[in-house]
Every structure is written in structure tokens, then in C-alpha cells.
Design a protein around this motif. Sequence first.
Motif, PDB file in Angstrom:
ATOM      1  N   LEU A  86      13.348 -53.119 -41.780  1.00 33.47           N
ATOM      2  CA  LEU A  86      12.165 -53.764 -42.347  1.00 33.47           C
ATOM      3  C   LEU A  86      12.154 -53.654 -43.868  1.00 33.47           C
ATOM      4  N   LEU A  87      12.677 -52.547 -44.382  1.00 33.57           N
ATOM      5  CA  LEU A  87      12.671 -52.328 -45.818  1.00 33.57           C
ATOM      6  C   LEU A  87      13.801 -53.066 -46.535  1.00 33.57           C
ATOM      7  N   THR A  88      14.915 -53.274 -45.839  1.00 35.51           N
ATOM      8  CA  THR A  88      16.112 -53.790 -46.515  1.00 35.51           C
ATOM      9  C   THR A  88      16.539 -55.190 -46.086  1.00 35.51           C
ATOM     10  N   GLY A  89      16.268 -55.577 -44.840  1.00 37.08           N
ATOM     11  CA  GLY A  89      16.745 -56.862 -44.329  1.00 37.08           C
ATOM     12  C   GLY A  89      18.245 -56.890 -44.120  1.00 37.08           C
ATOM     13  N   SER A  90      18.888 -55.724 -44.020  1.00 31.28           N
ATOM     14  CA  SER A  90      20.343 -55.635 -43.870  1.00 31.28           C
ATOM     15  C   SER A  90      20.795 -56.164 -42.508  1.00 31.28           C
ATOM     16  N   HIS A 149      22.990 -63.698 -47.441  1.00 32.48           N
ATOM     17  CA  HIS A 149      21.821 -63.546 -48.290  1.00 32.48           C
ATOM     18  C   HIS A 149      21.774 -62.099 -48.770  1.00 32.48           C
ATOM     19  N   THR A 150      21.209 -61.908 -49.926  1.00 30.70           N
ATOM     20  CA  THR A 150      21.126 -60.575 -50.516  1.00 30.70           C
ATOM     21  C   THR A 150      19.952 -59.815 -49.903  1.00 30.70           C
ATOM     22  N   ALA A 151      20.216 -58.566 -49.527  1.00 27.48           N
ATOM     23  CA  ALA A 151      19.163 -57.747 -48.942  1.00 27.48           C
ATOM     24  C   ALA A 151      18.105 -57.429 -49.989  1.00 27.48           C
ATOM     25  N   ALA A 152      16.960 -56.946 -49.515  1.00 28.19           N
ATOM     26  CA  ALA A 152      15.855 -56.617 -50.413  1.00 28.19           C
ATOM     27  C   ALA A 152      16.312 -55.642 -51.494  1.00 28.19           C
ATOM     28  N   TRP A 191      18.630 -49.669 -50.323  1.00 29.02           N
ATOM     29  CA  TRP A 191      19.869 -49.282 -49.657  1.00 29.02           C
ATOM     30  C   TRP A 191      19.976 -47.767 -49.504  1.00 29.02           C
ATOM     31  N   TYR A 192      19.271 -47.002 -50.346  1.00 29.99           N
ATOM     32  CA  TYR A 192      19.216 -45.552 -50.159  1.00 29.99           C
ATOM     33  C   TYR A 192      18.646 -45.223 -48.779  1.00 29.99           C
ATOM     34  N   VAL A 193      17.589 -45.958 -48.434  1.00 26.08           N
ATOM     35  CA  VAL A 193      16.927 -45.716 -47.144  1.00 26.08           C
ATOM     36  C   VAL A 193      17.907 -45.955 -45.999  1.00 26.08           C
ATOM     37  N   SER A 194      18.652 -47.064 -46.074  1.00 20.04           N
ATOM     38  CA  SER A 194      19.625 -47.374 -45.026  1.00 20.04           C
ATOM     39  C   SER A 194      20.679 -46.280 -44.915  1.00 20.04           C
ATOM     40  N   VAL A 195      21.167 -45.816 -46.057  1.00 18.54           N
ATOM     41  CA  VAL A 195      22.201 -44.781 -46.047  1.00 18.54           C
ATOM     42  C   VAL A 195      21.674 -43.489 -45.432  1.00 18.54           C
TER      43      VAL A 195
END
Length: 313
Positions: A27-31, A105-108, A123-127
Amino acid sequence: MAGSRSVVIAALIANGAIAVLKFFAYLLTGSPSMLSEVYHSISDTGNQVFLLFGIRYSDRAADQNHPFGYGKAQFFYSFLVSVLLFGIAGWESLKHGYSAVVNPHTAAADPVTILGVGPFPPWYVSVVVLLGAIGFEIYAFAKANAELQRQIKTHGWAGIPEAFRKTSDVTTLTAYTEDAIALAGASLALIGILLTEATGNPIYDAVAAVCIGVLLMGFALALAWENKRLLLGESLDGAVESELRATILADDGVANVDGLRTMFIGPQEVLVTADVSFEPTDTDDLDAVIERLDAALKSADSRVKIVYIEPEA
């Protein structure tokens, strides 16, 4: 059975926690690869529920409709898990990843604040979430691996590949495979996200999602194949059957073993039928010999639960 249940419960706890964290990160990144991992973890969590249901169902006592018990229920639910792993997690991950490759598309990129702490690049959150997921999966995988290694030692198998071909504990096998795939999937997503951040090119994240989908679908097919052999009534390994035949012939009251058949009727549960020619004896002695053979076969292999001896003329 207790070992299988603890393995599945460990995987259920890990996958449930991971699914929530991955969804929050998506939800935060759209990855794209993170969304693939969300599908993956949701599917895994549902699958553990199916496996637990299969374990509970297989514990039911034998009755008139199922005289050999309900042990094969675990084979069915494990097969169902492989279909769901393929159809939901694998296909959805592949489809979404392909869409992201075709339309990158570029993530948030906007910084986010979590519980008053931050701001952090998304991307910190995803990692962080993926590293946490890897930690949870290592725990679940270690539990499944310990149980599988115990079975390998008990039955004298050469290693994991032979265990995959010969084990009847498909619940542990399924949990082991799912946890291994989950570790690989989280690692792929982590690599894709880091490469995208380092290069500014979203294709790496999208390709990681495609790879996760292909990985899931490939292992799902392998699991379905392994479950099929048991659903169709697979026998014990030929070398084990030879040992059981030798056990029967070792009895002084036996002249010859005219036929021997085995079939898995549940995880670690085998039915043995044997056509046996006996030395001349009276009926009372014959009953005693059959009782000895029953005990000897069950002692020779702990998986033997039901024995039928058919005296031949």
C-alpha cells in the motif's frame, strides 16, 4: 502426526504475520514484486488452514464407509493446496508481473511516517518487511526441515530428493516446499526492489514479480505430481517390500510367499496383504503363525498398520 501438525502451525503463524506486513508495504510503495508476495503469503496462509483441516479429518476413526480410515484425506488436501498455490499465488503473481513489465511504472517515492517515526523512503519499508519475512520463513523452514530430516534418518533415505520421491507425509512435504519457495520469493522481491532503487529502472521490480510467479507455478506442479502418486495408491519402495517378504519367509511355519502387495492408506500408514504358503500344520498352529507374521511385519516397518495374510493351498 504431531510433527506434521507443529510444522503446519509454525508455517501458519509465520505466513499470517508476513501477509499483513507485505500488504502494508505494498500500500505504501505500489511495488509489483511486493504485490506478488502479498498473493503468495495470502495463499500460503490459506493453504496451512487446509493442511490443518486435512490433519484433523484424517484423525477420524475407521467406520463402515471408510474401513481403512481417513488417512488419505491428507493426500487430497495437500493436492488441493498445490492447485491453489498454482491457480491463485502463481498465476496472479505472473499476470501482475507481466503487466508491470509491459507497462512499467515507478513505485511511490513520497516519504512516509510510521507510528510517528520517520519519514522514510517507501522502499525502506519494503526492504524491512522483506527482511522480516525472510526471518519468519527461516523459522518455519527450519521446523519443516527438522521433521523431514528426522524421516530421512528413520527410513535411511539418501537425502531430500529421495525423501520427495518416497515420503508419504505430504503435509510436511508441502509445508517444506512452501517455506522454501517463500524464502526464494522474498529474496527475489528484495533483489528486484534494491536493483530498481539503485538504477531507477522499474523493470527489475517487475521481472522479480514474474520470476516469483513462475517459481510458484513450477513448484505447484511438482507438488501436485507428488500427491498424485499417493492418491492413486502407491506401494512401498521395492527394497522395503523385499525386506517385508524376507520377514515373512524367516518364520519357520512359512513355506513360500506367493504374493505381497502394499499400499499407503495415509501418511506413514501402510496396508500389507500377502499370499502365503504354510508348512503342513493344524488350524490352531496356523492361527499362531499368522499372529506372529502380523507382529513381525509391524515390527519390521513402523509404517505397517494393517496386515492381511491369505493362506494358499
